[in-house]
Scaffold this motif. Structure first.
Motif, PDB file in Angstrom:
ATOM      1  N   THR A 260       0.834  -1.214   0.000  1.00 35.07           N
ATOM      2  CA  THR A 260       0.000   0.000   0.000  1.00 35.07           C
ATOM      3  C   THR A 260       0.863   1.256   0.000  1.00 35.07           C
ATOM      4  OG1 THR A 260      -0.190  -0.348   2.361  1.00 35.07           O
ATOM      5  CG2 THR A 260      -2.084  -0.929   1.039  1.00 35.07           C
ATOM      6  N   LEU A 261       1.904   1.259   0.846  1.00 32.50           N
ATOM      7  CA  LEU A 261       2.724   2.474   0.912  1.00 32.50           C
ATOM      8  C   LEU A 261       3.437   2.727  -0.415  1.00 32.50           C
ATOM      9  CD1 LEU A 261       4.264   2.230   4.481  1.00 32.50           C
ATOM     10  CD2 LEU A 261       2.560   3.833   3.645  1.00 32.50           C
ATOM     11  N   THR A 262       3.846   1.647  -1.099  1.00 31.13           N
ATOM     12  CA  THR A 262       4.513   1.848  -2.379  1.00 31.13           C
ATOM     13  C   THR A 262       3.543   2.420  -3.402  1.00 31.13           C
ATOM     14  OG1 THR A 262       5.836  -0.063  -1.826  1.00 31.13           O
ATOM     15  CG2 THR A 262       6.031   0.761  -4.053  1.00 31.13           C
ATOM     16  N   VAL A 263       2.320   1.931  -3.387  1.00 35.53           N
ATOM     17  CA  VAL A 263       1.319   2.460  -4.317  1.00 35.53           C
ATOM     18  C   VAL A 263       1.088   3.941  -4.037  1.00 35.53           C
ATOM     19  CG1 VAL A 263      -1.121   2.413  -4.931  1.00 35.53           C
ATOM     20  CG2 VAL A 263       0.160   0.302  -4.790  1.00 35.53           C
ATOM     21  N   PHE A 264       0.961   4.291  -2.736  1.00 32.62           N
ATOM     22  CA  PHE A 264       0.725   5.701  -2.412  1.00 32.62           C
ATOM     23  C   PHE A 264       1.933   6.559  -2.784  1.00 32.62           C
ATOM     24  CE2 PHE A 264      -2.519   4.080   0.725  1.00 32.62           C
ATOM     25  CZ  PHE A 264      -3.587   4.499  -0.059  1.00 32.62           C
ATOM     26  N   ALA A 265       3.129   6.015  -2.571  1.00 31.78           N
ATOM     27  CA  ALA A 265       4.329   6.762  -2.948  1.00 31.78           C
ATOM     28  C   ALA A 265       4.364   6.988  -4.449  1.00 31.78           C
ATOM     29  CB  ALA A 265       5.572   5.997  -2.509  1.00 31.78           C
ATOM     30  N   PHE A 266       3.975   5.965  -5.193  1.00 29.36           N
ATOM     31  CA  PHE A 266       3.954   6.085  -6.649  1.00 29.36           C
ATOM     32  C   PHE A 266       2.944   7.138  -7.083  1.00 29.36           C
ATOM     33  CE2 PHE A 266       2.077   4.757 -10.699  1.00 29.36           C
ATOM     34  CZ  PHE A 266       3.190   4.826 -11.495  1.00 29.36           C
ATOM     35  N   ILE A 267       1.753   7.075  -6.471  1.00 31.13           N
ATOM     36  CA  ILE A 267       0.713   8.051  -6.819  1.00 31.13           C
ATOM     37  C   ILE A 267       1.174   9.458  -6.467  1.00 31.13           C
ATOM     38  CG2 ILE A 267      -1.586   8.848  -6.165  1.00 31.13           C
ATOM     39  CD1 ILE A 267      -2.439   5.962  -6.004  1.00 31.13           C
ATOM     40  N   GLY A 268       1.788   9.592  -5.293  1.00 32.38           N
ATOM     41  CA  GLY A 268       2.260  10.907  -4.875  1.00 32.38           C
ATOM     42  C   GLY A 268       3.346  11.435  -5.791  1.00 32.38           C
ATOM     43  N   ARG A 269       4.279  10.595  -6.154  1.00 31.74           N
ATOM     44  CA  ARG A 269       5.422  11.047  -6.946  1.00 31.74           C
ATOM     45  C   ARG A 269       5.003  11.447  -8.359  1.00 31.74           C
ATOM     46  NH1 ARG A 269       8.345  13.179  -9.251  1.00 31.74           N
ATOM     47  NH2 ARG A 269      10.594  13.026  -9.595  1.00 31.74           N
ATOM     48  N   THR A 270       4.089  10.656  -8.944  1.00 29.80           N
ATOM     49  CA  THR A 270       3.687  10.949 -10.317  1.00 29.80           C
ATOM     50  C   THR A 270       2.484  11.872 -10.376  1.00 29.80           C
ATOM     51  OG1 THR A 270       2.381   8.942 -10.285  1.00 29.80           O
ATOM     52  CG2 THR A 270       4.553   8.791 -11.266  1.00 29.80           C
ATOM     53  N   ALA A 271       1.988  12.300  -9.196  1.00 30.26           N
ATOM     54  CA  ALA A 271       0.816  13.175  -9.120  1.00 30.26           C
ATOM     55  C   ALA A 271      -0.355  12.611  -9.905  1.00 30.26           C
ATOM     56  CB  ALA A 271       1.153  14.583  -9.604  1.00 30.26           C
ATOM     57  N   MET A 272      -0.568  11.297  -9.758  1.00 34.20           N
ATOM     58  CA  MET A 272      -1.726  10.673 -10.368  1.00 34.20           C
ATOM     59  C   MET A 272      -2.667  10.263  -9.263  1.00 34.20           C
ATOM     60  SD  MET A 272      -1.023   8.207 -13.529  1.00 34.20           S
ATOM     61  CE  MET A 272      -0.078   7.024 -12.619  1.00 34.20           C
ATOM     62  N   TYR A 273      -3.919  10.540  -9.424  1.00 34.92           N
ATOM     63  CA  TYR A 273      -4.882  10.082  -8.434  1.00 34.92           C
ATOM     64  C   TYR A 273      -6.195   9.793  -9.153  1.00 34.92           C
ATOM     65  CZ  TYR A 273      -5.644  15.076  -8.843  1.00 34.92           C
ATOM     66  OH  TYR A 273      -5.826  16.332  -9.347  1.00 34.92           O
ATOM     67  N   PRO A 274      -7.070   9.003  -8.549  1.00 33.69           N
ATOM     68  CA  PRO A 274      -8.328   8.663  -9.225  1.00 33.69           C
ATOM     69  C   PRO A 274      -9.130   9.923  -9.511  1.00 33.69           C
ATOM     70  CG  PRO A 274      -8.011   7.283  -7.301  1.00 33.69           C
ATOM     71  CD  PRO A 274      -6.943   8.310  -7.260  1.00 33.69           C
ATOM     72  N   GLY A 275      -9.646  10.018 -10.686  1.00 34.73           N
ATOM     73  CA  GLY A 275     -10.486  11.154 -11.044  1.00 34.73           C
ATOM     74  C   GLY A 275      -9.716  12.331 -11.592  1.00 34.73           C
TER      75      GLY A 275
END
Lengths: 168, 385
Positions: A108-123
Motif C-alpha cells: 500500500t505504501l509503495t502504491v501511495f508513494a507512486f501516486i504521490g510522486r507521479t501526481a496521479m490520483y483517481p479522477g
C-alpha cells in the motif's frame, strides 16, 4: 498548476527522438513528451531509472520493525497471556503477523508513494498539450524558465512543425 | 550453429579420479562403520536424484509455460537428468543397507510396536521396492521420451513442439505425485513414527531450487570455456530469479512445517524437531535455514547485485552445500543418530559428484549444445533487459 511552457510539435517519431537527443546534448530539461503511442526510444531518453524498489524495501523494513514492536508490546508488555504453556515472548507466531503486515504495508505504501510522486490520483483529468497527442502528433514540453535561448531553433532544425508558447 | 561440447581428456581423468576417491571412501566406510556408510550412500544418491529430477522439472516447466528465454539452455537440464538410471541401481543396492537405515524393516521391532504394525501394510520391503520400480520406470520413461523428442527436433524441425508440451505437462503431473511419495518412502520413513504432509512437497520444490543452482554453475563454467558466449545479463537475471523465488518458497514451507509442529506441541510430532534443535545438531539446523533461505533471500534482493557472476557462483555453491546439509539433517538423526562429519562423508560425496559430472558431460558432448531447431531459439538469442 500551469507554468509557462515551450511546446514543440512533431509529426514523426524519428524526428522527436533526434530532437530530444539534441535537447539533451544542450542540457535542456524536458518536462514531458506526449504522443499517440508508447515508444521505447522516447521512454529510455526521457525517463530516469526508477527508485521505487529502494523505497519499497525501506517501507518493508520499517513495517516489519514496527509490527514486531507492536506485537511485542501487545503480547509481552500490555497483555501477557499464558497460552498453551508457551512463553509470552515467543517468536514463531509473531512471524506470521510480521510477514503479513510487511506485505500489506509495503504494497500500500509503495502504491501511495507512486501516486504521490507521479501526481496521479483517481479522477484526475488527463493533461493534453493538444488534440493531436491522441492522433498523430508528438509534443515535447519544456518549462519556459528551463529553456536556453536557442531551444526553438534546436527543435525547428530537427523537424518540429510548430512551436507553441502556452500555459501548460 | 555452435560447436559441440568437447569433453577434454583431462576432465575425464579428473572426474574418474574423484570416483576412485569416492570408492576408497565407501570401502573405508564399510570396513570401519557400515551403518554410517549406508546412510551416506542414501544421502548422496538422494541429493543427486534431487538435482536430476529438479533439472527435468525445470526443463518441463519451460515447455509448459512456453518460455522463450531458456530455449538456448535446454540441453543443460536434459543432460543433468542423467542420474535417474544410476539412482535406480543404487536404490536396488540399498536393499542390503535397509536394516541399518529403516527401523520398520526389523521384524522384532515392528512386532512390539503398535504404530509400526499399523503401518506395516504400506511399509514393508516388497511394497517398498514395487513402488521404487514404479517411480523410476515413470521418471526414466519420461526423461527418455523428452530427450528423444528433443533430438528428433534437431533433425526434423519444430514439428514436435505440441508433443513436447504434452510430455512436459504429464511429467510435471507425474513427478509432483511420485517424487513426493518417493521422498516419503526413502527419507521420511527413517523416522518411522513421525510424519508431516508437507515433507514431500517441500523436497519436491527444493529439487528445482538446487537444480537451478547447479545449472548456473555449469553454465557459467561452460561460458568460461568458450561455449554459450551468447549468454548475457538478461539470461543470468532470469536464472537468478528462479533462485530468489524458490528461496522464498523454501523458507515459507520450512516455516509452515515448523510453526504447526511448534505450536501444537504434540510429542509425536515434536520428536522430530527436538533432537535437531538442541545439542549437536543445532548448528546444522540453523545453518540449514541460513543457507537455504536467509542468505539467498537477502543477497538476491537487489537485482543488479544478484546478476553479477561472482554473486551467482558463490550463492549457487552455498546452495549446493545447503542442499547437502538439508538432506543430511533429514537422514542422519534418525538413522545413525550422531552428528559426525568425517572422511566417509566427504569422500562419498566427492565420489558421487565425480560420477555425476562425468556422466553429465558425456551426455552434453553427444548432442549439439544448443537445440538447433527449438521454436523459441531466436527469442532466446535476442533476449535483453
Amino acid at each position: 498548476m500551469s507554468k509557462k511552457s515551450v511546446i514543440g510539435v512533431f509529426d514523426d517519431e524519428n524526428r522527436v527522438v533526434s530532437a530530444i537527443k539534441k535537447l539533451k546534448e544542450n542540457k535542456v530539461k524536458i518536462n514531458d513528451v506526449y504522443g499517440p503511442f508508447a515508444s521505447h526510444d522516447i521512454l529510455s531518453l526521457v525517463t530516469k531509472p526508477t527508485r521505487l524498489p529502494h523505497l519499497a524495501f525501506i517501507f518493508g523494513a520499517v513495517a516489519a520493525i514496527l509490527t514486531f514492536l507492536f506485537v511485542y508490546y501487545t503480547s509481552v508488555i500490555n497483555y501477557p497471556l499464558s497460552y498453551g504453556g508457551k512463553p509470552t515472548f515467543s517468536f514463531p507466531p509473531m512471524v506470521v503477523i510480521i510477514y503479513l503486515i510487511t506485505i500489506l504495508g509495503t504494497a500500500t505504501l509503495t502504491v501511495f508513494a507512486f501516486i504521490g510522486r507521479t501526481a496521479m490520483y483517481p479522477g484526475k483529468k488527463a493533461k493534453m498539450p493538444g488534440i493531436g497527442a491522441m492522433d498523430d502528433k508528438f509534443f515535447v514540453v519544456i518549462d519556459q524558465k528551463n529553456t536556453v535561448a536557442d531551444v526553438e531553433s534546436l527543435m525547428r532544425n530537427s523537424g518540429a512543425i510548430e512551436i507553441r508558447h502556452e500555459e501548460f | 550453429m555452435e560447436m559441440k561440447f568437447q569433453y577434454k581428456r583431462s576432465w575425464r581423468i579428473l572426474f574418474a579420479a574423484l570416483v576412485v576417491v569416492g570408492l576408497i571412501g565407501i570401502i573405508l566406510g564399510f570396513v570401519t562403520n557400515p551403518d554410517r556408510t549406508w546412510a551416506n550412500i542414501l544421502l548422496n544418491n538422494y541429493v543427486f536424484l534431487m538435482l536430476s529430477i529438479g533439472a527435468l522439472f525445470f526443463y518441463a516447466i519451460q515447455y509448459v509455460t512456453n518460455s522463450g528465454w531458456s530455449a538456448l539452455f535446454q540441453r543443460i537440464p536434459l543432460a543433468a537428468g542423467i542420474w535417474l538410471p544410476i539412482g535406480f541401481i543404487i536404490v536396488l543396492v540399498l536393499y542390503f543397507g535397509m536394516p541399518a537405515l529403516y527401523e520398520w524393516t526389523d521384524k522384532e521391532a515392528v512386532a512390539s510396536d503398535e504404530l509400526l504394525i499399523y503401518k506395516s501394510s504400506y511399509l514393508n520391503v516388497t511394497f517398498f521396492y514395487i513402488r521404487a520400480v514404479f517411480y523410476f520406470a515413470l521418471w526414466i520413461g519420461f526423461a527418455w521420451w523428452m530427450r528423444k523428442l528433443s533430438l528428433k527436433e534437431d533433425i526434423q524441425g519444430t514439428l514436435h513442439i505440441e508433443k513436447h508440451i504434452t510430455a512436459s505437462g504429464a511429467f510435471i503431473f507425474a513427478i509432483v505425485f511420485t517424487f513426493t511419495m518417493a521422498t516419503i518412502d526413502w527419507i521420511m520413513t527413517i523416522d518411522a513414527h513421525w510424519f508431516s504432509t508437507l515433507f514431500g512437497l517441500k523436497n519436491l520444490l527444493a529439487t528445482m531450487y538446487y537444480a537451478v543452482a547447479f545449472m548456473i554453475l555449469l553454465l557459467l563454467w561452460l561460458q568460461k570455456q568458450g561455449y554459450f558466449t551468447i549468454m548475457n545479463e538478461a539470461h543470468r537475471h532470469d536464472f537468478v530469479r528462479y533462485l530468489f523465488r524458490f528461496s522464498i518458497v523454501w523458507g515459507y514451507l520450512w516455516f509452515v512445517q515448523f510453526l504447526i509442529i511448534w505450536y501444537a506441541n504434540i510429542p509425536e510430532t515434536t520428536v522430530y524437531y527436538k533432537p535437531r534443535m538442541s545439542g549437536e545438531w543445532s548448528l546444522m539446523f540453523y545453518l540449514d535455514f541460513a543457507l537455504n533461505f536467509a542468505i539467498p533471500f537477502l543477497a538476491l534482493m537487489n537485482d543488479k547485485v544478484a546478476r553479477t557472476k561472482t554473486v551467482m557462483v558463490v550463492l549457487s555453491m552455498l546452495l549446493l552445500l545447503g542442499m547437502w546439509i538439508s538432506v543430511y539433517l533429514q537422514i542422519m538423526p534418525g538413522s545413525i543418530g550422531k552428528c559426525n562429519i568425517g572422511l566417509i562423508e566427504i569422500f562419498t560425496f566427492i565420489g558421487f559428484l565425480g560420477l555425476y559430472l562425468y556422466l553429465v558431460f558425456i551426455l552434453l558432448s553427444k548432442t549439439p549444445l544448443i537445440p538447433v531447431n527449438h521454436p523459441f531459439l531466436e527469442e532466446s538469442k535476442h533476449r535483453h533487459l
